[in-house]
Scaffold this motif. Sequence first.
Motif, PDB file in Angstrom:
ATOM      1  N   SER A   7       0.828  -1.194   0.000  1.00 42.24           N
ATOM      2  CA  SER A   7       0.000   0.000   0.000  1.00 42.24           C
ATOM      3  C   SER A   7       0.874   1.259   0.000  1.00 42.24           C
ATOM      4  O   SER A   7       1.966   1.284  -0.546  1.00 42.24           O
ATOM      5  CB  SER A   7      -0.961  -0.039   1.195  1.00 42.24           C
ATOM      6  N   TRP A   8       0.362   2.331   0.657  1.00 38.46           N
ATOM      7  CA  TRP A   8       1.106   3.582   0.697  1.00 38.46           C
ATOM      8  C   TRP A   8       2.449   3.409   1.406  1.00 38.46           C
ATOM      9  O   TRP A   8       3.439   4.076   1.064  1.00 38.46           O
ATOM     10  CB  TRP A   8       0.296   4.656   1.430  1.00 38.46           C
TER      11      TRP A   8
ATOM     12  N   ASP B 201       4.886   2.294  -1.137  1.00 43.17           N
ATOM     13  CA  ASP B 201       5.179   3.316  -2.142  1.00 43.17           C
ATOM     14  C   ASP B 201       6.076   4.420  -1.595  1.00 43.17           C
ATOM     15  O   ASP B 201       6.910   4.970  -2.331  1.00 43.17           O
ATOM     16  CB  ASP B 201       3.876   3.936  -2.652  1.00 43.17           C
ATOM     17  N   TYR B 202       5.892   4.755  -0.320  1.00 44.27           N
ATOM     18  CA  TYR B 202       6.600   5.909   0.226  1.00 44.27           C
ATOM     19  C   TYR B 202       7.804   5.537   1.102  1.00 44.27           C
ATOM     20  O   TYR B 202       8.530   6.428   1.547  1.00 44.27           O
ATOM     21  CB  TYR B 202       5.634   6.794   1.013  1.00 44.27           C
TER      22      TYR B 202
ATOM     23  N   SER C 241       7.508  -2.537  -3.316  1.00 42.47           N
ATOM     24  CA  SER C 241       6.130  -2.241  -2.936  1.00 42.47           C
ATOM     25  C   SER C 241       5.223  -3.310  -3.531  1.00 42.47           C
ATOM     26  O   SER C 241       5.178  -3.489  -4.757  1.00 42.47           O
ATOM     27  CB  SER C 241       5.723  -0.859  -3.440  1.00 42.47           C
TER      28      SER C 241
ATOM     29  N   THR D 206      -5.930   8.138   6.181  1.00 38.86           N
ATOM     30  CA  THR D 206      -5.479   8.477   4.837  1.00 38.86           C
ATOM     31  C   THR D 206      -6.485   9.378   4.123  1.00 38.86           C
ATOM     32  O   THR D 206      -6.120  10.105   3.185  1.00 38.86           O
ATOM     33  CB  THR D 206      -5.246   7.217   3.995  1.00 38.86           C
TER      34      THR D 206
ATOM     35  N   ILE E 162       1.618  10.087   4.072  1.00 37.92           N
ATOM     36  CA  ILE E 162       0.482   9.241   3.712  1.00 37.92           C
ATOM     37  C   ILE E 162      -0.714   9.383   4.646  1.00 37.92           C
ATOM     38  O   ILE E 162      -1.793   8.881   4.335  1.00 37.92           O
ATOM     39  CB  ILE E 162       0.893   7.748   3.628  1.00 37.92           C
TER      40      ILE E 162
END
Length: 420
Positions: free
Chosen positions: A41-42, A45-46, A66, A262, A332
């Motif tokens: 998830s986020w 990604d981050y 990810s 979020t 996020i």
Amino acid sequence: MGEGTTEWTRRAALGLLPALGLAGCASRRGSDAPLSLWAMSWEGDYSPHLMPAFTAATGIDVDVQSLPTTASHEKLLTAFAGGALPDVLMLFNGWVQEFATIGAIATVPSPALVADMFPGVLASTQVGGRDYAVPWSVAPQVQFYRRDILAAAGYDTPPEDWDGWRRMARAIKRRRPDDYVFLMLLNWPTALITMLSQAGSTMLRDRDTRGNFQTPEARAAFAYYASLYADGYAPMALSTEIQDPVAAFATGYCAIWPSGPTTLKDFARRADIIPRDRWATARLAGPHGIGPVSGLSSSLCVSTQTKRPREAWALVRHLTSAPSELDYQRLIGNLPARMGAWRSPQLADPVLRPFAAQMWQPASAPRVIEWERIQAEIQLAAERVVRGVQTLDAALAALDARVDRLLAKRRALVEAGTIL
């Protein structure tokens, strides 16, 4: 990342290395392959945004992969079976017991790694009284509400009990007969799981080996949930039918949206259609007042297959430090599991207060490997009731039968004394 945050993280990482026996690793910069981290998830990604400070402090590079959330559980299990797990892996807290049971993750080596955590969040990562994961990213649910729509119906804030929620819904519906009040799409299980928890339902019985959905508590939660649709307060729709819930909330299609942190980022990005002064947050209503609430929380674990456990735990320490958690909150929206992080002015926004209060009262989900599949069955049973395909009695009896089948292997292992 601000200069002060970077320096604090740098000192924290450097300070941990001697304790983990990593002295000198910085001098071996580039001599080892990167550590591997898998996250979903986020968070996945981050995560690369949090790695430069760690690499600068330790000389250790990190390769982040990810994973798509829907395929991550199977991919992790397949990797374990093939001896190919990453050094560090993110797990949703509901998965920790499963991966600990099969021997995929190591116990946390130092109490310092899990100090200063919210007790209820930490408890969800413990198995047999031992820590197997370090809480990382927490997403409890609250209700986002349209201040203007509630004010027009005579409410400053949403009521805290189910009867009050219904009276508020009736008042809103009288003024806005063509719109809805609650946005709870039929393939989103969290709202119903929260209602079951708040009603006091023990969803499994016999040492978590059988379904327990025909109790008065479970029946009350299902009945209340279904009644919100039957009375026209919530749309009988799936997320494929309402693909832009932010727009639905912004246009007044609904006035109450149970959701996680979020959503704050979604609203910030789309302030042109949902200005900040039109909405606020509050804790979710319960049968007789606010109570435990479900949410999706994640933790970091170290694989038992890693050849570099000391470096792996150093990475976990860096990522779960208060500065890193605050960076994540900015990126996020998900919230820190470490209590000390909440002293930061960054988290002083009033819209975060309901989240902060809820961190002390998370819902406790059954700690069984099959829980993800059981949640899906719960939501399918509810949808059948809402759409009039089954009566409540028939749906709950069928749900118990399906859950019993899902738990057949666990039941056999418990009866054989293989698991406690």
